[in-house]
Design an enzyme around this catalytic site. Sequence first.
Site, short mmCIF file in Angstrom:
data_model
loop_
_atom_site.label_atom_id
_atom_site.label_comp_id
_atom_site.label_asym_id
_atom_site.label_seq_id
_atom_site.Cartn_x
_atom_site.Cartn_y
_atom_site.Cartn_z
N ARG A 45 -75.92 -9.21 -12.47
CA ARG A 45 -76.76 -8.01 -12.39
C ARG A 45 -77.91 -8.16 -13.37
O ARG A 45 -77.71 -8.68 -14.47
CB ARG A 45 -75.96 -6.76 -12.76
N HIS A 82 -82.21 -11.35 -4.82
CA HIS A 82 -80.83 -10.84 -4.74
C HIS A 82 -80.19 -11.26 -3.40
O HIS A 82 -79.72 -10.40 -2.64
CB HIS A 82 -80.81 -9.32 -4.91
N GLU A 88 -84.96 -4.00 -9.59
CA GLU A 88 -85.16 -4.54 -8.24
C GLU A 88 -85.67 -3.47 -7.29
O GLU A 88 -85.25 -2.32 -7.42
CB GLU A 88 -83.83 -5.09 -7.69
#
Length: 323
Positions: free
Chosen positions: A236, A283, A265
Amino acid sequence: MTTTALPRILQIGRLPLPALETELAARYHVTCLADQADPAGYLAMHGAEFSGVVTTASIGLQGEVIAALPHLQVISSFGVGFDALDIDAAKARGVQVGYTPGVLNDCVADMAFALMLDVSRGIAASDRFVRRGAWTQSRFALGSRVSGKRLGIVGMGRIGQAVAERASGFRMEVAYHNRRRDPGIAQQYFESLVELARWADYLVLTVAGGPATRHLVDSTVLQALGPQGFLINVARGSVVDEAALIDALTHRRIAGAGLDVFEDEPRVPEALMVLDNVVLTPHTASATHETRRAMADLVLENLDAFYTQGAVSVPVPGTTRPQ
Ligand code: 8YV
């Protein structure tokens, strides 16, 4: 069964696999919150109609949304991370939470290696070099060897172990840091993350996100990783102090980074985009046809199991009451 007899499911946002939306709509009466012109107004007016929620690890589920769904019984989340889900609010209400661990271990571990190899050997950077015609004028810079190096894994869970497994093919030495030593893990354990970073050539983050790991990798850890060390993050964005990372990369206090996740993000700081010692992916560590299909199957299985047998198949730990 008529449509009105189907359980009402609130889908919080667009799902990563369009086929899953079609499959959900064939089994349930689904409404997408993100499609509503005024989501808050819609929730206030219709929240009581829903018994289930479908969301993703990235979209998450806020406590305010749970509070607006008085008859909520089940949440099925697409993903292994649950840091963006208000698990405490769900638990307090006795709402079951299903998620999709296990099926993405291989793809996330593959991505960790892809990023390690890319940032060390300059794959993406040399692709840009060839495409802009630079090869006819100059040679591409030398890279760093991956094989035989030291790999430090932060978070030796299911995904960390899949990374360690791959490392043996590269004859890498592996060590790890967890909050506690795991007696079931053979590799060397470092109680101190700073010491692991000092030891490692590659520091790979596979630890869960959330308040307990926020900014675990800070300027001290990066300093310990040092000018020959690489940071790989498939966990993360919140685990890394991104400002400290940018500073370390810009001043070459670490050699480079491979990053699949970011603090905000999908916004990626311009300061990272201009660096050539960084590889950036959006991601996508779990984003293969095979893995996303397996994740989608678990999202459906968790919901189906709840509505037919009263319990999700794969609950987030601690979210089911002991029988
Ligand atoms: C997905 C993830 O990209 O599983 C997780 O926790 O972060 C990723 O696999 C995500 O679930 C898609 O929203």
